[in-house]
Design an enzyme around this catalytic site. Structure first.
Site, short mmCIF file in Angstrom:
data_model
loop_
_atom_site.label_atom_id
_atom_site.label_comp_id
_atom_site.label_asym_id
_atom_site.label_seq_id
_atom_site.Cartn_x
_atom_site.Cartn_y
_atom_site.Cartn_z
N ARG A 125 -5.46 5.25 -11.11
CA ARG A 125 -5.49 4.10 -10.17
C ARG A 125 -5.63 2.79 -10.93
O ARG A 125 -5.01 1.79 -10.57
CB ARG A 125 -6.64 4.29 -9.16
CG ARG A 125 -6.26 5.31 -8.07
CD ARG A 125 -7.47 5.89 -7.37
NE ARG A 125 -8.29 4.90 -6.70
CZ ARG A 125 -9.52 5.12 -6.26
NH1 ARG A 125 -10.07 6.31 -6.43
NH2 ARG A 125 -10.19 4.18 -5.65
N ARG A 140 -14.56 10.06 -0.77
CA ARG A 140 -13.10 10.09 -0.76
C ARG A 140 -12.55 11.11 -1.74
O ARG A 140 -13.07 11.28 -2.83
CB ARG A 140 -12.56 8.70 -1.11
CG ARG A 140 -12.45 7.81 0.10
CD ARG A 140 -12.23 6.37 -0.26
NE ARG A 140 -11.17 6.15 -1.24
CZ ARG A 140 -10.79 4.93 -1.64
NH1 ARG A 140 -11.38 3.86 -1.12
NH2 ARG A 140 -9.84 4.78 -2.52
N ARG A 197 0.25 -4.93 -3.13
CA ARG A 197 -0.09 -4.31 -4.40
C ARG A 197 1.09 -4.27 -5.36
O ARG A 197 0.94 -3.77 -6.46
CB ARG A 197 -0.49 -2.87 -4.13
CG ARG A 197 -1.98 -2.64 -4.33
CD ARG A 197 -2.24 -1.35 -3.68
NE ARG A 197 -3.23 -0.55 -4.28
CZ ARG A 197 -4.39 -0.29 -3.67
NH1 ARG A 197 -4.69 -0.85 -2.53
NH2 ARG A 197 -5.22 0.52 -4.22
N LYS A 239 -13.58 -4.87 -2.71
CA LYS A 239 -12.75 -5.44 -1.65
C LYS A 239 -13.23 -4.98 -0.27
O LYS A 239 -13.43 -5.77 0.63
CB LYS A 239 -11.27 -5.04 -1.83
CG LYS A 239 -10.68 -5.41 -3.18
CD LYS A 239 -9.23 -4.98 -3.30
CE LYS A 239 -9.00 -3.49 -3.30
NZ LYS A 239 -9.48 -2.77 -4.50
N ARG A 296 -19.71 6.08 -4.90
CA ARG A 296 -19.43 5.55 -3.55
C ARG A 296 -19.43 6.64 -2.49
O ARG A 296 -18.94 7.74 -2.70
CB ARG A 296 -18.04 4.90 -3.57
CG ARG A 296 -17.54 4.56 -2.16
CD ARG A 296 -16.36 3.69 -2.20
NE ARG A 296 -15.25 4.26 -2.93
CZ ARG A 296 -14.18 3.57 -3.25
NH1 ARG A 296 -14.07 2.31 -2.91
NH2 ARG A 296 -13.21 4.15 -3.92
#
Ligand code: AP5
Ligand code: MG
Ligand code: ZN
Length: 216
Positions: A172, A161, A88, A13, A127
């Protein structure tokens, strides 16, 4: 044009929203980025959100609805926005419907980014982002052109992160399936849902999204 990018953690996203900012001059509204900024700043919102985020759970609806309601008022949103990570939950989707109706704005399309759960852990574990400008990278899938130097701003420091670890990713993903996936039938029933193959390469996903947007 007002768009929602909907997909599980690591679906791409943020990656695609960054590209759409450039190519379509739309504003990216990422509740995840806004919440991380609030945590960093130590604001009231940040204090409320931190424990939920660290655990990989959703932050309470009223907190995120509040930040989106404030942000959508800003003049730069008039030309169109990409919602990345919001809504969400069904309560958030209903709140968004009310906000848009009040402002006379329309939701043009909800793009579902379909990705297998097995690919997501690898994407999230690899990431990182530029510490200076926030441009996103991946150890394998999206390296900077020159190793250790941000393509976008030349920065040489990068961050990962706090919630990008294997344990939190599982929580998650569970939150996505239990609380967010019900939005797919919600938007399908309204005739605004389109899907793209999020398993394809980053460039191919961009092309598929481009075709969806061009069809309007
Ligand atoms: P948030 O920041 O929204 O995280 P998320 O939904 O878990 O999604 P990610 O940002 O992890 O994934 P992405 O889809 O943006 O993937 P990306 O493009 O980076 O939320 C974080 C937390 O904040 C939540 O857990 C919650 O606590 C809270 N929160 C936020 N919004 C909330 C809300 N509305 N309500 C309640 N709580 C909320 O891509 C991932 C990696 O893969 C990158 O390294 C990228 O380079 C790579 N990649 C991307 N596309 C591809 C591709 N096609 N092929 C190969 N690699 C790819
Ligand atoms: Mg993101
Ligand atoms: Zn940078």
């Amino acid at each position: 044009m007002n768009i929602i990018l909907l997909g599980p953690p690591g679906a791409g996203k943020g990656t695609q929203a960054q590209r759409l900012m450039e190519t379509r001059r739309l504003v990216q509204l990422s509740t995840g980025d806004m919440l991380r900024a609030a945590v960093k700043a130590g604001s009231e919102v940040g204090r409320r959100a931190k424990a939920f985020m660290d655990a990989g759970q959703l932050v309470p609806d009223e907190v995120v609805i509040g930040i989106i309601a404030d942000r959508i008022e800003a003049p730069d949103c008039k030309n169109g926005f990409i919602l990345d990570g919001f809504p969400r939950t069904t309560a958030q989707a209903e709140a968004l419907d009310r906000m848009l109706a009040e402002k006379g704005l329309k939701l043009n399309v909800v793009i579902e980014m379909k990705v297998d759960d097995t690919a997501l852990v690898e994407r999230i574990a690899g990431r990182y982002a530029c510490a200076k400008c926030g441009a996103g990278y991946h150890d394998t899938f999206q390296k900077p052109k020159v190793a250790g130097v941000c393509d976008n701003c030349g920065g040489t420091e990068f961050t990962r992160r706090a919630d990008d670890n294997r344990e939190t990713v599982v929580t998650r993903l569970a939150a996505y399936h239990a609380q967010t996936a019900p939005l797919l039938p919600y938007y399908r029933a309204r005739g605004v849902l389109r899907e793209v193959d999020g398993m394809a390469s980053i460039d191919e996903v961009s092309r598929q999204i481009g075709r969806v947007l061009d069809s309007f």
